[in-house]
Enzyme design. Structure first.
Site, mmCIF file in Angstrom:
data_model
loop_
_atom_site.group_PDB
_atom_site.id
_atom_site.type_symbol
_atom_site.label_atom_id
_atom_site.label_comp_id
_atom_site.label_asym_id
_atom_site.label_seq_id
_atom_site.Cartn_x
_atom_site.Cartn_y
_atom_site.Cartn_z
ATOM 1 N N HIS A 48 21.689 3.477 -24.227
ATOM 2 C CA HIS A 48 20.880 4.360 -25.064
ATOM 3 C C HIS A 48 19.449 3.806 -25.159
ATOM 4 O O HIS A 48 19.233 2.589 -25.017
ATOM 5 C CB HIS A 48 21.490 4.467 -26.471
ATOM 6 C CG HIS A 48 22.709 5.329 -26.524
ATOM 7 N ND1 HIS A 48 23.276 5.757 -27.694
ATOM 8 C CD2 HIS A 48 23.488 5.835 -25.536
ATOM 9 C CE1 HIS A 48 24.341 6.495 -27.437
ATOM 10 N NE2 HIS A 48 24.493 6.551 -26.128
ATOM 11 N N GLU A 97 17.562 3.250 -27.709
ATOM 12 C CA GLU A 97 17.375 2.219 -28.731
ATOM 13 C C GLU A 97 17.869 0.854 -28.265
ATOM 14 O O GLU A 97 17.240 -0.171 -28.545
ATOM 15 C CB GLU A 97 18.145 2.570 -30.015
ATOM 16 C CG GLU A 97 17.770 3.893 -30.666
ATOM 17 C CD GLU A 97 18.693 5.014 -30.234
ATOM 18 O OE1 GLU A 97 18.938 5.163 -29.021
ATOM 19 O OE2 GLU A 97 19.174 5.753 -31.117
ATOM 20 N N CYS A 136 22.915 6.660 -33.156
ATOM 21 C CA CYS A 136 24.379 6.725 -33.302
ATOM 22 C C CYS A 136 24.840 5.430 -33.970
ATOM 23 O O CYS A 136 24.046 4.539 -34.264
ATOM 24 C CB CYS A 136 25.048 6.906 -31.944
ATOM 25 S SG CYS A 136 24.995 5.418 -30.908
ATOM 26 N N CYS A 191 23.941 2.206 -31.998
ATOM 27 C CA CYS A 191 22.528 1.826 -32.081
ATOM 28 C C CYS A 191 22.162 1.371 -33.495
ATOM 29 O O CYS A 191 21.389 0.431 -33.674
ATOM 30 C CB CYS A 191 21.657 2.979 -31.622
ATOM 31 S SG CYS A 191 21.889 3.346 -29.866
#
Lengths: 146, 146
Positions: B55, B57, B85, B88
């Site tokens: 992801h 992040e 999410c 993260c």
């Protein structure tokens, strides 16, 4: 899967945890299995990599998905010596892994402190496999640190 | 920090999201700032890397800690186009980052669906910055996919 097989793979995760310890890292290790064999091994490397995301589970997931060539771990089991934190549980949720087997509970940073079930709905969770040995590794590590 | 500055950095995160889109990735982007300048830029690469942990992040955190040479992001702000999410959010908790600023809420996989506050107790959360633009990127992406 029998308890004995779970213990066999947890021993491989403990071996990884010992590798972390020998590098001065908090001793947590993980392996991922598929069709009864280990496809990824990893240990905590947060200090070595100066990266808070370098938990054993995260690296094991990245390694296993790389090995399988897809971003899902359906049909796989992750063994980890200590209960996954929220980050690792969230990553395991994305991976749609079949089973997560952990050793010692973590009453400070384990996922259960924050959230009852962060995993994919089809993921089965097994806890307490060789938990004394898994727990002892970490407590002894912090005793020596003090 | 003024709203205008938050918007400026969110625009840099949106630029990252567009890079993800051009690779066929779900368009989510992130930047990390420290002392008023950007020290890390990243976008979602889960398909490209076939890695569910890739992801925006996560990569921004790894990149920023690498830049700073330590595993904490104290004094830093992460800007991300969509609500983090659980994975993260958990990673941001470990990083002890000062601020997290996000654009669009994610009512399916955003951390708030699972857990009220998974962050470090000192982390400040700001939501809704350029949220329409951030949200539109993702919804348009999925419309085209269908």
């Amino acid at each position: 899967m029998t308890g004995t097989e779970d213990e066999k793979f947890m021993r491989a995760a403990i071996e990884e945890a010992r590798k972390a310890e020998s590098r001065g890292e908090v001793p947590i290790g993980a392996v991922v299995t598929c069709d009864g064999r280990i496809i990824a091994r990893a240990h905590n490397l947060t200090e070595t990599l100066t990266d808070p995301t370098a938990h054993a589970e995260m690296q094991a997931i990245t390694s296993a998905t790389s090995f399988l060539g897809g971003k899902y771990l359906t049909g796989c089991t992750l063994y980890v010596t200590v209960e996954p934190c929220l980050m690792c549980a969230g990553a395991l949720a994305w991976s749609q892994i079949d089973r997560v087997v952990y050793g010692a509970a973590d009453d400070k940073r384990g996922y259960h402190v924050f959230c009852e079930n962060p995993f994919h709905k089809k993921t089965k969770i097994v806890s307490g496999v060789l938990s004394d040995e898994c727990s002892r590794l970490v407590t002894e590590f912090f005793k020596k640190k003090r």
